[in-house]
Design a protein around this motif. Structure first.
Motif, PDB file in Angstrom:
ATOM      1  N   THR A 432       0.835  -1.201   0.000  1.00 22.31           N
ATOM      2  CA  THR A 432       0.000   0.000   0.000  1.00 22.31           C
ATOM      3  C   THR A 432       0.865   1.244   0.000  1.00 22.31           C
ATOM      4  N   VAL A 433       0.242   2.357  -0.335  1.00 23.21           N
ATOM      5  CA  VAL A 433       0.963   3.634  -0.311  1.00 23.21           C
ATOM      6  C   VAL A 433       1.448   3.941   1.101  1.00 23.21           C
ATOM      7  N   GLU A 434       0.590   3.651   2.084  1.00 20.25           N
ATOM      8  CA  GLU A 434       0.962   3.913   3.476  1.00 20.25           C
ATOM      9  C   GLU A 434       2.193   3.111   3.877  1.00 20.25           C
ATOM     10  N   GLY A 435       2.270   1.867   3.393  1.00 22.65           N
ATOM     11  CA  GLY A 435       3.423   1.034   3.705  1.00 22.65           C
ATOM     12  C   GLY A 435       4.697   1.576   3.103  1.00 22.65           C
ATOM     13  N   ARG A 436       4.615   2.055   1.865  1.00 26.17           N
ATOM     14  CA  ARG A 436       5.797   2.625   1.223  1.00 26.17           C
ATOM     15  C   ARG A 436       6.213   3.930   1.900  1.00 26.17           C
ATOM     16  N   VAL A 437       5.224   4.739   2.307  1.00 23.26           N
ATOM     17  CA  VAL A 437       5.532   5.983   3.031  1.00 23.26           C
ATOM     18  C   VAL A 437       6.258   5.667   4.331  1.00 23.26           C
ATOM     19  N   HIS A 438       5.772   4.650   5.039  1.00 20.71           N
ATOM     20  CA  HIS A 438       6.411   4.245   6.300  1.00 20.71           C
ATOM     21  C   HIS A 438       7.847   3.793   6.053  1.00 20.71           C
ATOM     22  N   ALA A 439       8.082   3.062   4.956  1.00 20.61           N
ATOM     23  CA  ALA A 439       9.427   2.576   4.637  1.00 20.61           C
ATOM     24  C   ALA A 439      10.380   3.745   4.414  1.00 20.61           C
ATOM     25  N   PHE A 440       9.944   4.730   3.649  1.00 24.34           N
ATOM     26  CA  PHE A 440      10.793   5.895   3.426  1.00 24.34           C
ATOM     27  C   PHE A 440      11.005   6.677   4.717  1.00 24.34           C
ATOM     28  N   GLY A 441       9.960   6.766   5.540  1.00 28.40           N
ATOM     29  CA  GLY A 441      10.106   7.458   6.813  1.00 28.40           C
ATOM     30  C   GLY A 441      11.169   6.821   7.687  1.00 28.40           C
ATOM     31  N   THR A 442      11.171   5.487   7.739  1.00 26.75           N
ATOM     32  CA  THR A 442      12.193   4.771   8.518  1.00 26.75           C
ATOM     33  C   THR A 442      13.592   5.089   8.018  1.00 26.75           C
ATOM     34  N   ALA A 443      13.769   5.053   6.683  1.00 25.96           N
ATOM     35  CA  ALA A 443      15.084   5.331   6.111  1.00 25.96           C
ATOM     36  C   ALA A 443      15.528   6.766   6.390  1.00 25.96           C
ATOM     37  N   PHE A 444      14.591   7.705   6.287  1.00 25.42           N
ATOM     38  CA  PHE A 444      14.950   9.106   6.554  1.00 25.42           C
ATOM     39  C   PHE A 444      15.291   9.325   8.021  1.00 25.42           C
ATOM     40  N   TRP A 445      14.640   8.607   8.931  1.00 32.96           N
ATOM     41  CA  TRP A 445      15.003   8.731  10.341  1.00 32.96           C
ATOM     42  C   TRP A 445      16.437   8.252  10.577  1.00 32.96           C
ATOM     43  N   TRP A 446      16.856   7.204   9.850  1.00 36.06           N
ATOM     44  CA  TRP A 446      18.246   6.774   9.941  1.00 36.06           C
ATOM     45  C   TRP A 446      19.181   7.863   9.431  1.00 36.06           C
ATOM     46  N   ALA A 447      18.800   8.537   8.355  1.00 38.18           N
ATOM     47  CA  ALA A 447      19.615   9.644   7.842  1.00 38.18           C
ATOM     48  C   ALA A 447      19.730  10.753   8.883  1.00 38.18           C
ATOM     49  N   VAL A 448      18.635  11.016   9.584  1.00 40.52           N
ATOM     50  CA  VAL A 448      18.683  11.991  10.679  1.00 40.52           C
ATOM     51  C   VAL A 448      19.662  11.519  11.749  1.00 40.52           C
ATOM     52  N   GLY A 449      19.653  10.219  12.018  1.00 38.68           N
ATOM     53  CA  GLY A 449      20.578   9.660  13.010  1.00 38.68           C
ATOM     54  C   GLY A 449      22.032   9.894  12.654  1.00 38.68           C
ATOM     55  N   PHE A 450      22.369   9.768  11.359  1.00 43.41           N
ATOM     56  CA  PHE A 450      23.735  10.062  10.929  1.00 43.41           C
ATOM     57  C   PHE A 450      24.130  11.485  11.302  1.00 43.41           C
ATOM     58  N   THR A 451      23.228  12.425  11.083  1.00 42.76           N
ATOM     59  CA  THR A 451      23.552  13.824  11.364  1.00 42.76           C
ATOM     60  C   THR A 451      23.673  14.075  12.868  1.00 42.76           C
ATOM     61  N   VAL A 452      22.880  13.364  13.661  1.00 37.51           N
ATOM     62  CA  VAL A 452      22.976  13.526  15.120  1.00 37.51           C
ATOM     63  C   VAL A 452      24.347  13.056  15.616  1.00 37.51           C
ATOM     64  N   VAL A 453      24.780  11.886  15.148  1.00 35.72           N
ATOM     65  CA  VAL A 453      26.094  11.372  15.555  1.00 35.72           C
ATOM     66  C   VAL A 453      27.199  12.304  15.062  1.00 35.72           C
ATOM     67  N   ALA A 454      27.071  12.783  13.826  1.00 35.31           N
ATOM     68  CA  ALA A 454      28.077  13.700  13.280  1.00 35.31           C
ATOM     69  C   ALA A 454      28.140  14.985  14.098  1.00 35.31           C
ATOM     70  N   THR A 455      26.984  15.484  14.524  1.00 30.65           N
ATOM     71  CA  THR A 455      26.959  16.695  15.355  1.00 30.65           C
ATOM     72  C   THR A 455      27.735  16.482  16.643  1.00 30.65           C
ATOM     73  N   ALA A 456      27.548  15.314  17.254  1.00 37.02           N
ATOM     74  CA  ALA A 456      28.265  15.018  18.496  1.00 37.02           C
ATOM     75  C   ALA A 456      29.776  14.979  18.265  1.00 37.02           C
ATOM     76  N   ILE A 457      30.197  14.367  17.160  1.00 45.05           N
ATOM     77  CA  ILE A 457      31.629  14.269  16.874  1.00 45.05           C
ATOM     78  C   ILE A 457      32.218  15.645  16.560  1.00 45.05           C
ATOM     79  N   CYS A 458      31.392  16.549  16.037  1.00 41.38           N
ATOM     80  CA  CYS A 458      31.888  17.898  15.721  1.00 41.38           C
ATOM     81  C   CYS A 458      32.438  18.618  16.946  1.00 41.38           C
ATOM     82  N   PHE A 459      31.998  18.226  18.137  1.00 41.83           N
ATOM     83  CA  PHE A 459      32.525  18.869  19.345  1.00 41.83           C
ATOM     84  C   PHE A 459      33.999  18.533  19.547  1.00 41.83           C
ATOM     85  N   ALA A 460      34.487  17.478  18.850  1.00 37.88           N
ATOM     86  CA  ALA A 460      35.908  17.134  18.930  1.00 37.88           C
ATOM     87  C   ALA A 460      36.743  17.918  17.933  1.00 37.88           C
TER      88      ALA A 460
END
Length: 468
Positions: A432-460
């Motif tokens: 379903t469309v809702e299922g595909r939207v959820h799949a992309f949402g999950t992947a984008f949340w992981w992309a957000v996670g990359f930026t969060v970890v990178a932000t933390a490392i920037c303090f070094a």
């Protein structure tokens, strides 16, 4: 870091060198972004499977992995100007050869050779410009110029590729490189500083036999992750594990002989080089991973065609262009740490709307978000790339350039592979469309996670007053 009021001025020769390098560098960046959207067309026209034609990209990537570690030695042995022109000539000749390819095998072969030319040029872009700068000079504005092709490529590459595939034929994808290469060669011959006498430095053969196969193993393994089975596939985990083992062995080998090693990995012990390499790995994962997700999101969820999706991504590139000059100026004024942190925070916040978006989310709103995300991207890359070279001697610059380039390259391969698996596993059973939207949402949340970890490392990252 030297105070901006007493830091030496960037000499005109460095600015001229950077501008000359941009012209040739655009050919390499455009090539990668144009070809990436043409794989389905190439598979159809050459009558092969997508898994076969994928080697057009995979072979190019592996050639980069083999070539980049050798660039420092080759520059010392041949000279920077000569090596740049050799790389540009190889790229020019193989671009023409790719356009004349008669089947998939010939195209893949020419792309591998093209990757050798690109692998020579990519780390040299930063090295040749920075070696014209006196010690203690602020590098933010110079790096904003040197890395301009990396900002222009994602904006114009997919659009140009989409236009060519819509109204022309695939050989023209490679003819686009020719004018950049020809003009770049003429400018390099006229304006790049003359090389000094070549060095008789010996090639670190053991290091080469460890580093290049190690990088190839990792890049090849990660490139197979998008196939059925993901990370559990033997052609994913086996070459990746072997590659990591070889790179660890290379690091141990190189640490014992920093003066003769193929790449001086002891530079990772410098705070500036080590922290910036870690951030570049994560920024590469976020940048290249999002380059996979965003066009697919517009095509799968919003029903855009490839050209339409490429046009919708233009605001992100425009944002990156707009923030580059400001990011360079503030990197010189207040240091890399604060600018990079702000950039990653903006990137992360501007990725969240895509994690929450669905088929009814307004396209105009998403384009505004992409503009803001681009502003963050531009603000991230300049300080992180600049700080890696602060405080280095001229002879150390090529090694730092290789290390940071490989960190970003491997990070990009890792991020793309991980997000591809997450998206594929989530969307595989979605009917379903809702299922595909959820799949992309999950992947984008992981992309957000990359930026969060990178932000933390920037303090070094080093502050404005301390780089070691």
């Amino acid at each position: 870091m030297t105070d901006t009021t007493t830091a030496p001025e960037i000499p005109r020769s460095a600015i001229v060198t950077a501008m000359v390098l941009i012209v040739g560098g655009l050919a390499v960046i455009f090539d990668a972004t144009i070809v990436s959207i043409a794989l389905n067309t190439l598979a159809e026209d050459l009558r092969v499977s997508v898994s076969t034609i994928q080697w057009v990209s995979t072979g190019y990537l592996l050639a980069l992995g083999v070539t980049i570690p050798v660039v420092g030695w080759a520059q010392a042995r041949i000279g920077g100007k000569r090596l740049w022109m050799i790389g540009l000539i190889v790229f020019l000749v193989t671009s023409v050869a790719c356009s004349l390819a008669w089947n998939a095998a010939s195209l893949i072969t020419f792309r591998v050779l093209q990757g050798v030319g690109g692998g020579v040029m990519m780390p040299l872009m930063a090295t040749l410009a920075i070696q014209q700068v006196p010690a203690g000079a602020n590098l933010g504005r110079l790096m904003a110029t040197v890395s301009l092709p990396a900002a222009l490529g994602p904006i114009l590459g997919p659009v140009v590729g989409g236009i060519i595939l819509t109204w022309g034929s695939w050989p023209w994808l490679f003819w686009v490189n020719v004018p950049f290469c020809l003009v770049g060669l003429a400018l390099a011959w006229r304006f790049l500083p003359a090389d000094g006498p070549p060095s008789r430095v010996k090639l670190d053969t053991v290091g080469l036999l460890l580093a290049s196969p190690g990088l190839v193993g990792i890049l090849y393994g990660l490139s197979n992750v998008n196939k059925d089975g993901g990370f559990a596939r033997i052609d994913v985990w086996l070459p990746t594990v072997v590659g990591v083992v070889l790179l660890v062995a290379f690091a141990l080998w190189a640490l014992r002989r920093p003066d003769t090693a193929l790449v001086d990995v002891s530079l990772l012990g410098r705070r500036a080089v080590g922290s910036s390499s870690a951030v570049l790995f994560l920024s590469g994962a976020s940048l290249y991973g999002s380059m996979l997700l965003l066009p697919l999101f517009f095509q799968v969820i919003h029903g855009s065609d490839p050209l339409g999706a490429a046009l919708l991504l233009i605001p992100q590139g425009v944002g990156a262009l707009l923030s580059r000059t400001v990011a360079g100026r503030y990197t010189d004024l207040i240091g890399a740490r604060i600018v990079a942190i702000v950039g990653f925070v903006v990137m992360g916040l501007a990725t969240v709307p895509f994690a929450l978006a669905d088929a009814d989310t307004g396209t105009v709103w998403l384009m505004v978000v992409l503009l803001i995300r681009g502003l963050g991207m531009g603000a991230v890359m300049i300080p992180v790339m600049s700080v890696a070279f602060v405080g280095l001697d001229r002879a150390e610059v090529p090694h730092a350039s290789i290390i940071t380039r490989l960190a970003q390259q491997v990070g990009g391969a890792f991020g793309t592979a991980l997000l591809a698996v997450i998206l594929e596993s989530s969307i595989g059973g979605a009917s379903t469309v809702e299922g595909r939207v959820h799949a992309f949402g999950t992947a984008f949340w992981w992309a957000v996670g990359f930026t969060v970890v990178a932000t933390a490392i920037c303090f070094a990252l080093p502050s404005r007053r301390s780089v070691n």
